[in-house]
Write a protein that holds these residues in place. Structure first.
Motif, mmCIF file in Angstrom:
data_model
loop_
_atom_site.group_PDB
_atom_site.id
_atom_site.type_symbol
_atom_site.label_atom_id
_atom_site.label_comp_id
_atom_site.label_asym_id
_atom_site.label_seq_id
_atom_site.Cartn_x
_atom_site.Cartn_y
_atom_site.Cartn_z
ATOM 1 N N LEU B 482 0.832 -1.204 0.000
ATOM 2 C CA LEU B 482 0.000 0.000 0.000
ATOM 3 C C LEU B 482 0.866 1.253 0.000
ATOM 4 O O LEU B 482 1.967 1.262 0.562
ATOM 5 C CB LEU B 482 -0.889 0.041 1.256
ATOM 6 N N GLY B 483 0.343 2.290 -0.625
ATOM 7 C CA GLY B 483 0.901 3.630 -0.436
ATOM 8 C C GLY B 483 1.974 4.060 -1.420
ATOM 9 O O GLY B 483 2.649 5.051 -1.187
ATOM 10 N N GLY B 484 2.149 3.353 -2.512
ATOM 11 C CA GLY B 484 3.134 3.790 -3.503
ATOM 12 C C GLY B 484 2.563 4.851 -4.422
ATOM 13 O O GLY B 484 1.352 5.011 -4.527
ATOM 14 N N SER B 485 3.455 5.576 -5.085
ATOM 15 C CA SER B 485 2.989 6.593 -6.014
ATOM 16 C C SER B 485 4.097 6.989 -6.980
ATOM 17 O O SER B 485 5.269 7.017 -6.611
ATOM 18 C CB SER B 485 2.526 7.826 -5.238
ATOM 19 N N GLY B 486 3.705 7.298 -8.207
ATOM 20 C CA GLY B 486 4.651 7.792 -9.201
ATOM 21 C C GLY B 486 4.403 9.256 -9.520
ATOM 22 O O GLY B 486 4.913 9.759 -10.506
ATOM 23 N N ASP B 487 3.635 9.939 -8.680
ATOM 24 C CA ASP B 487 3.329 11.332 -8.997
ATOM 25 C C ASP B 487 4.368 12.271 -8.367
ATOM 26 O O ASP B 487 5.435 11.828 -7.951
ATOM 27 C CB ASP B 487 1.894 11.688 -8.564
ATOM 28 N N GLU B 488 4.035 13.551 -8.290
ATOM 29 C CA GLU B 488 5.027 14.527 -7.814
ATOM 30 C C GLU B 488 5.387 14.323 -6.340
ATOM 31 O O GLU B 488 6.385 14.845 -5.866
ATOM 32 C CB GLU B 488 4.558 15.956 -8.098
ATOM 33 N N ASN B 489 4.586 13.563 -5.602
ATOM 34 C CA ASN B 489 4.967 13.170 -4.237
ATOM 35 C C ASN B 489 5.316 11.684 -4.235
ATOM 36 O O ASN B 489 4.647 10.879 -3.594
ATOM 37 C CB ASN B 489 3.831 13.429 -3.253
ATOM 38 N N THR B 490 6.354 11.346 -4.959
ATOM 39 C CA THR B 490 6.674 9.935 -5.180
ATOM 40 C C THR B 490 6.935 9.203 -3.863
ATOM 41 O O THR B 490 7.683 9.687 -3.011
ATOM 42 C CB THR B 490 7.917 9.823 -6.075
ATOM 43 N N THR B 491 6.296 8.056 -3.723
ATOM 44 C CA THR B 491 6.544 7.211 -2.545
ATOM 45 C C THR B 491 6.631 5.758 -2.972
ATOM 46 O O THR B 491 6.124 5.377 -4.022
ATOM 47 C CB THR B 491 5.407 7.330 -1.498
ATOM 48 N N GLN B 492 7.273 4.960 -2.111
ATOM 49 C CA GLN B 492 7.394 3.534 -2.379
ATOM 50 C C GLN B 492 6.385 2.780 -1.521
ATOM 51 O O GLN B 492 6.291 3.000 -0.317
ATOM 52 C CB GLN B 492 8.815 3.086 -2.045
ATOM 53 N N ALA B 493 5.656 1.878 -2.153
ATOM 54 C CA ALA B 493 4.630 1.128 -1.423
ATOM 55 C C ALA B 493 5.259 0.190 -0.398
ATOM 56 O O ALA B 493 6.379 -0.286 -0.572
ATOM 57 C CB ALA B 493 3.782 0.335 -2.412
#
Ligand code: HEM
Ligand code: SF4
Lengths: 159, 544
Positions: B482-493
């Protein structure tokens, strides 16, 4: 790339030695980088894939031959080694040894290699085709090929 | 869009002959497969479970109708009538015969396309924002720089044998639609206080088995120094990366081992040296390329009205149409994620429909998005209904952009020899579970990404919900993230806990989604809620 030309024939005993220079080869065997620093008269040096070529830069005036080894063709560190030496002004021979694939010789030439002593002999016909395949280059390198962007803007030639 | 001149054409034509010769030597036994492999890989030819796969570059995702028709022709003539759009704005054909590959390349060259450096240890196709040139929030169109980088990174002699692949993405907007920081070399074009254009530089990202988000190495690199800077980055990596373990050779690993500060220091040192060599291209060449990306002749005084009297059309408009910078125009997204289909797949006939629509309604332009969807970037609002009707007819009108059924899934065990588990059937089961349009809409934006093994081709690290196939005592098992993202607030799931079997993972996704629906605050997407409350509540909901 027209500049690459064809290798200049060497003695028959050196069938695997392709050389693109007109001066006579250094006849001393190359020594390791560390030995080179210990032997003030050495003129031929061998750079392994993991060696730092920048260590050689202060000593280039006495170097006639640099052998750059490719332990396997997938190991591309030697390409940067040749560029670094040429960018430092070195004009002596740079020889690629080891696992040198014919398809990569063209790119090695562009990086400043001017002789080749591959483990496995290269088919001259295939080599010729590979060396003459690309009509242009997209970027500057250690050769004097003119990049496409410069050909597109002849008006900038003197600026 | 960009057009080849005689130089570009000559280079691509030469590559076709080069590859024809290499293939001939391989078939004649003059080369071992071990020697041929890296050569074919540099030309996008991959050996898969059942056949050869050919990956064709779509530089920065931009193509025209002629090119799309050629892609359809290749699908029909050399493959089984379809192609697969990938997560890096390329297209792949999965059933290619080695001896026909040179002919395919020759066909591509006739429409200014190629497969150069689309796989192998090379600098890959440069990707970019798929809304480039159409969105209002960009500083400039990033594609001239992407094209510049395409040319300059083609056959770079010094980097003939990089330690691993190297992926570049360029964006020019605040919003990141290209997962820029998941690339080896991410660039964001910015304008400084003096009004000059430059780059924020983000090296060292990548997914795979050891994911890293790229860090910022430069706040502002003057635009005309970018090629020198790129060479410096490549040289530091080429010289210092490990060469003894294929899994530890990506640039992200070197960045991690040296530390960001030391890596930056070495790059800056190399950069100061390379800058003096004068290998950057001049403004005149930038201008020449940028002229190709001049905005199309948008009509003025068009109405912004859209007739929404057809309710199905209205649903599609609300979900798949995005704002355009020109009044009276819109960006129309074409979903390649039908509920029962394989994400990214498209038939030759559908490609031709899309090509016709681009020609007729979008200034002959198309985009491939990294989300494996297509985009008609410049459609008059008054034409949207006609476009939609044609898409309905072609089975391309799914109104699910960015919704729970807009899933990215890798080929998985059905096609891939490295897989631990199947991906496509899991994606299909999730899509079926959430097929109801009203339910999807109520859930809102939710990006599910599925990989069949740790290589992460399905981007599970970047999924709001990620799914990773693992092998557990010889049976397929799925981990939930859960919680990954490739947008401007990039996070690793992050992994939630123990894995599930195929049906179990679908249930687990549903429990996570229902938990979100229960606790969300007004206006919150799934990702926002997760970021607000953290993992614990979700974990409890999932594992009970
Ligand atoms: C079925 C054949 C395939 C095989 C054998 C395969 C193999 C791999 C491997 C080994 C990696 C890890 C590379 C690394 O970490 O350095 C990788 C990464 C990746 N692959 Fe694939 N792949 C396949 C299909 C695909 C497809 C169809 C796509 C696109 C839809 C894709 C997109 C990617 C992406 C985006 C990455 C992650 C890049 C990164 O680490 O930043 N792959 N693949
Ligand atoms: S993630 Fe693994 S299973 Fe999926 S395509 Fe990549 S290598 Fe194959």
């Amino acid at each position: 790339m027209a500049e690459s030309g064809n290798p200049i024939p060497q003695a028959a005993s050196e069938a695997n030695y392709l050389r693109f220079r007109e001066d006579s080869p250094a006849d001393e065997p190359a020594v390791s980088l560390d030995s080179f620093f210990e032997q003030p008269n050495a003129v031929s040096v061998r750079i392994e894939a993991g060696d730092d070529p920048q260590r050689l830069i202060p000593h280039l005036s006495r170097v006639k031959l640099v052998e750059v080894d490719f332990p396997k063709f997938r190991d591309g560190r030697g390409f940067s080694t040749a560029r670094i030496l040429r960018e430092a002004g070195y004009t002596g021979e740079i020889k690629a040894t080891g696992d040198v694939l014919v398809d990569l010789v063209y790119f090695m030439r562009r990086c400043g290699f001017d002789s080749f002593a591959p483990d496995v002999a290269i088919d001259p016909a295939v080599l010729e085709a590979c060396l003459n395949r690309y009509p242009h280059v997209y970027q500057h390198a250690a050769d004097d090929a003119v990049p496409i962007w410069q050909l597109r803007h002849p008006e900038l030639a003197n600026g | 869009m960009y057009r080849y001149d005689k130089y570009d054409q000559a280079m691509v034509d030469a590559r076709v002959e080069d590859f024809r010769d290499q293939t001939r030597r391989r078939i004649a036994g003059q080369m071992t497969d071990d020697q041929f492999k890296p050569l074919r890989l540099k030309n996008g030819l991959y050996l898969q479970l059942h056949a050869y796969m050919l990956r064709v570059a779509i530089p920065y995702g931009t193509l025209n109708s002629t090119q799309m028709r050629k892609l359809a022709h290749i699908a029909r003539t050399y493959d089984r009538g379809y192609g697969h759009f990938t997560t890096r704005q390329n297209i792949q054909y999965n059933w290619i015969k080695l001896e026909q590959a040179p002919d395919i390349l020759a066909e591509l060259a006739t429409v200014e396309m190629h497969a150069i450096q689309t796989s192998g240890e090379s600098i890959r196709n440069v990707s970019a924002d798929h809304y480039a040139g159409a969105t209002a929030d960009e500083v400039i169109d990033p594609r001239p720089w992407a094209e510049m980088l395409r040319q300059m990174t083609t056959f770079m002699p010094e980097f003939s044998y990089l330690p691993r692949k190297f992926k570049i993405a360029v964006i020019a907007a605040e919003e990141d639609r290209a997962a820029m920081r998941w690339h080896d070399f991410g660039l964001r074009i910015v304008k400084n206080d003096a009004g000059e254009i430059g780059f924020e530089v983000y090296p060292g990202g990548g997914m795979g088995r050891t994911p890293f988000i790229a860090y910022k190495a430069r706040d502002f690199l003057p635009q005309h120094q970018i090629f020198s800077y790129l060479q410096a980055v490549l040289r530091v990596w080429n010289r210092h990366a490990r060469r003894d373990n294929i899994h530890k050779q990506r640039m992200k690993i070197l960045v991690h081992e040296l530390g960001e500060e030391e890596f930056t220091r070495q790059v800056e040192e190399a950069f100061q040296h390379i800058l003096k060599l004068g290998s950057d291209f001049p403004q005149a060449e930038y201008d020449r390329i940028a002229a190709y990306f001049a905005p199309p002749p948008f009509e003025t005084r068009l109405s912004d009205e859209i007739d929404r009297s057809d309710p199905d059309f209205a649903v599609w408009v609300d979900q798949n149409v995005a704002a355009h910078k020109a009044p009276g125009y819109a960006i129309a997204n074409i979903s390649l994620k039908p509920i029962k289909g394989i994400g990214g797949d498209i038939t030759a006939e559908q490609m031709e429909v899309v090509a016709d629509l681009a020609e007729r309604y979008s200034f002959d332009e198309l985009r491939a998005a990294h989300t494996q969807n297509l985009v008609l970037p410049h459609v008059r609002k008054q034409d949207l209904y006609a476009v939609w009707q044609a898409l309905v007819e072609a089975g391309l009108a799914d109104a699910n952009l960015d919704l729970v059924t807009d899933i990215i899934a890798c080929p998985g065990l059905d096609y891939c020899s490295l897989a631990n588990a199947r991906s496509i059937p899991v994606a299909q089961k999730i899509a079926e579970r959430f097929a109801d349009e009203a339910r999807q809409k109520d859930i809102g934006e939710l990006k599910i990404k599925i990989s069949g093994c740790i290589n992460a081709c399905g981007h599970h690290h970047a999924g709001h919900i990620g799914i990773l196939g693992v092998d557990r005592k010889g049976t397929e098992n799925y981990q939930l993230l859960l919680g990954g993202s490739g947008d401007e607030n990039t996070t690793q799931a992050k992994i939630t806990g123990p894995g599930f079997d195929e049906d179990g993972i679908v249930d687990a996704v549903e429990r996570a989604v229902e938990h979100y629906r229960g606790i969300r605050e007004p206006g919150e997407r799934f990702l926002d809620t997760y970021r607000r409350v953290g993992m614990d509540g979700f974990k409890e909901a999932i594992y009970g």
